[in-house]
Design an enzyme around this catalytic site. Structure first.
Site, PDB file in Angstrom:
ATOM      1  CG  ASN A  36      -2.021   1.016   1.123  1.00  0.00           C
ATOM      2  OD1 ASN A  36      -2.341   1.471   0.032  1.00  0.00           O
ATOM      3  ND2 ASN A  36      -2.565   1.427   2.252  1.00  0.00           N
ATOM      4  CE  LYS A  86      -5.053   3.104   5.447  1.00  0.00           C
ATOM      5  NZ  LYS A  86      -5.340   4.498   5.660  1.00  0.00           N
ATOM      6  CB  SER A 126      -7.465   3.118  15.254  1.00  0.00           C
ATOM      7  OG  SER A 126      -8.665   3.680  14.796  1.00  0.00           O
ATOM      8  CE1 TYR A 151      -9.028   0.001  11.621  1.00  0.00           C
ATOM      9  CE2 TYR A 151      -7.016  -1.089  10.902  1.00  0.00           C
ATOM     10  CZ  TYR A 151      -7.658   0.007  11.464  1.00  0.00           C
ATOM     11  OH  TYR A 151      -6.927   1.095  11.839  1.00  0.00           O
ATOM     12  CE  LYS A 155      -4.477  -0.536  13.665  1.00  0.00           C
ATOM     13  NZ  LYS A 155      -2.998  -0.499  13.474  1.00  0.00           N
ATOM     14  N   PRO A 297     -22.978   2.085   6.397  1.00  0.00           N
ATOM     15  CG  PRO A 297     -23.781   0.034   5.580  1.00  0.00           C
ATOM     16  CD  PRO A 297     -23.217   1.357   5.126  1.00  0.00           C
TER      17      PRO A 297
HETATM   18  C1  WQD Z   1     -14.987  10.342   7.793  1.00  0.00           C
HETATM   19  C2  WQD Z   1     -16.410  10.879   7.629  1.00  0.00           C
HETATM   20  C3  WQD Z   1     -17.922   9.317   6.606  1.00  0.00           C
HETATM   21  C4  WQD Z   1     -15.986   9.237   2.713  1.00  0.00           C
HETATM   22  C5  WQD Z   1     -11.422   5.929   9.283  1.00  0.00           C
HETATM   23  C6  WQD Z   1     -11.170   4.493   9.534  1.00  0.00           C
HETATM   24  C7  WQD Z   1     -10.751   4.319  10.980  1.00  0.00           C
HETATM   25  C8  WQD Z   1      -9.580   5.215  11.271  1.00  0.00           C
HETATM   26  C9  WQD Z   1      -9.924   6.665  10.976  1.00  0.00           C
HETATM   27  C10 WQD Z   1      -7.528   4.014  10.943  1.00  0.00           C
HETATM   28  C11 WQD Z   1     -17.454   9.824   7.959  1.00  0.00           C
HETATM   29  C12 WQD Z   1     -17.714  10.539   5.731  1.00  0.00           C
HETATM   30  C13 WQD Z   1     -16.286   9.521   4.026  1.00  0.00           C
HETATM   31  C14 WQD Z   1     -16.872   9.659   1.684  1.00  0.00           C
HETATM   32  C15 WQD Z   1     -18.295  10.634   3.350  1.00  0.00           C
HETATM   33  N1  WQD Z   1      -8.465   4.834  10.483  1.00  0.00           N
HETATM   34  N2  WQD Z   1     -17.411  10.209   4.336  1.00  0.00           N
HETATM   35  N3  WQD Z   1     -18.001  10.349   2.048  1.00  0.00           N
HETATM   36  O1  WQD Z   1     -14.641   6.348   8.906  1.00  0.00           O
HETATM   37  O2  WQD Z   1     -14.023   8.224  10.525  1.00  0.00           O
HETATM   38  O3  WQD Z   1     -12.440   6.388  10.092  1.00  0.00           O
HETATM   39  O4  WQD Z   1     -10.290   6.720   9.583  1.00  0.00           O
HETATM   40  O5  WQD Z   1      -7.381   3.595  12.057  1.00  0.00           O
HETATM   41  O6  WQD Z   1     -10.408   2.984  11.158  1.00  0.00           O
HETATM   42  O7  WQD Z   1     -12.359   3.820   9.301  1.00  0.00           O
HETATM   43  O8  WQD Z   1     -12.924   8.103   8.294  1.00  0.00           O
HETATM   44  O9  WQD Z   1     -12.560   9.429   6.252  1.00  0.00           O
HETATM   45  O10 WQD Z   1     -13.760   7.182   6.052  1.00  0.00           O
HETATM   46  O11 WQD Z   1     -14.928   9.100   7.086  1.00  0.00           O
HETATM   47  O12 WQD Z   1     -19.333  11.262   3.648  1.00  0.00           O
HETATM   48  O13 WQD Z   1     -16.656   9.433   0.465  1.00  0.00           O
HETATM   49  O14 WQD Z   1     -16.613  11.217   6.268  1.00  0.00           O
HETATM   50  O15 WQD Z   1     -19.298   8.953   6.616  1.00  0.00           O
HETATM   51  O16 WQD Z   1     -18.546  10.489   8.576  1.00  0.00           O
HETATM   52  P1  WQD Z   1     -13.626   7.261   9.476  1.00  0.00           P
HETATM   53  P2  WQD Z   1     -13.499   8.423   6.832  1.00  0.00           P
END
Ligand code: WQD
Length: 340
Positions: A36, A86, A126, A151, A155, A297
């Site tokens: 990656n 991840k 995380s 995942y 952690k 989800p």
């Molecule tokens: C942020 C917000 C989405 C994409 C991730 C990992 C977690 C950790 C932190 C590693 C959410 C919204 C997103 C899109 C959207 N990483 N969104 N449209 O889910 O908080 O956490 O990063 O440890 O494990 O899952 O981050 O950037 O995916 O989403 O509306 O195309 O943006 O719904 O509210 P998330 P994210």
């Protein structure tokens, strides 16, 4: 000169941490399996610091290769461990890949560190371990919730393994629970290189703005938040990288209060998806094409950090703003797509 191993050191957070370690005079060797990340990131790091870190392409699931590495580099005194799979969704479809990679590599690294008289271990954890916390902001004693994905479970289990191993060995460790890392180094020599369609918000925003993606989908605007969209704590990746150096120095100086310490790394400020979009437009002058779609989800409504312990005990504080992060992410996107 202490030699520090950074696993996953050519990845997004890893590469920014290598830069900050070199800036502080550490001698760095990187392991990355390039699943990656790109080998050329070594040159991006060198363009910033003037020094290429040593690099070994190793799959940490290969126990013999891990053992061989530590024979070749006997003066490694500490490890900052980023290397892991991840992708939340992928982990649901392929849990065994996640347990073999994320847990197997952790065990092999700790087995090697256990052969040293003393060793420092910094673990990339995380805020996902908190799930949907009851109250905001989230502090380190907020209860860890049952993982919402394999995942996230790797952690949590990783943290538990480190707690047990530190009790039984001379290894001292710090677990760093990240909120949402975003942005890029101001030089635009390194940044986030998501493979395929980005899952995370900010890279999707910059790829939409540059024309690679048609439109950003905002996953739901009917959450129980002021503007209906989810709230997160977006922390500049350079601030996050500096926290790793501070944590490592804490262990080297034997300033840690316990064999294993835990710190939440965030800005302490929550921002909604719509606020991020508007901040991006303000910071870059780019109008963003987006639409509201149904919720994703597994998304929690709100997650932002209580930074008291990181500020007062670790002695680290985020200094860069969301706008700084978004402007740097945009500058990096333009560089990568050759449009700078
Ligand atoms: C942020 C917000 C989405 C994409 C991730 C990992 C977690 C950790 C932190 C590693 C959410 C919204 C997103 C899109 C959207 N990483 N969104 N449209 O889910 O908080 O956490 O990063 O440890 O494990 O899952 O981050 O950037 O995916 O989403 O509306 O195309 O943006 O719904 O509210 P998330 P994210």
């Amino acid at each position: 000169m202490k030699k520090i191993l950074v696993t996953g050191g050519l990845g997004f957070i890893g590469s920014h941490t290598v830069v900050e370690l070199q800036n502080e005079g550490f001698d760095v060797v990187v392991i990355d399996d390039l699943s990656n990340a790109e080998a050329g990131v070594v040159d991006g790091i060198a363009a910033i610091t003037g020094k290429k870190p040593e690099f070994e392409k190793i799959d940490l699931r290969d126990k013999a290769a891990v053992q061989q590495f530590f024979k070749k580099y006997p003066d490694v005194s500490g490890v900052i461990h980023f290397a892991a799979s991840k992708a939340v969704g992928e982990s649901v479809e392929n849990p065994l890949l996640y347990y073999e990679n994320n847990i197997g590599s952790l065990v092999y690294l700790l087995q090697e560190l256990n052969k040293k008289p003393e060793a420092q271990f910094i673990f990339s954890s995380s805020c996902t371990v908190y799930g949907q916390a009851e109250k905001m902001p989230i502090s380190e004693d907020t209860p860890v919730q049952p993982a919402m994905s394999p995942y996230g479970n790797t952690k949590q289990v990783g943290e538990e393994i480190i707690q047990d191993v530190a009790k039984a060995t001379s290894i001292n460790a710090i677990l760093l629970r990240y909120f949402n890392p975003v942005g890029a180094h101001e030089s635009a020599n390194i940044g986030e290189l998501p493979l395929g369609v980005p899952q995370n918000l900010v890279p999707f925003i910059t790829q939409t703005a540059i024309g690679m993606r048609e439109q950003l989908s905002v996953f739901g605007d009917d959450y129980n938040t002021p503007d209906g969209t989810c709230i997160r704590d977006y922390i500049h990746v350079v601030d996050l990288a500096k926290a790793h150096v501070t944590a490592l120095q804490r262990l080297i100086n034997k300033a840690n209060a316990e064999k294993v310490e835990v710190f939440n790394l965030g800005t302490g400020k929550g921002s909604s998806v719509l606020e991020v979009i508007h901040a991006f437009e303000k910071a870059t002058g780019q109008k963003l094409n987006y639409k509201i779609v149904p919720k994703r989800p597994g998304d929690v409504t709100e997650a932002y950090a209580d930074t008291t312990k990181a500020n007062n005990v670790l002695g680290w504080k985020a200094e860069l703003s969301l706008e700084d992060a978004l402007a740097s992410a945009w500058k990096w996107e333009q560089k990568v797509r050759g449009k700078e």
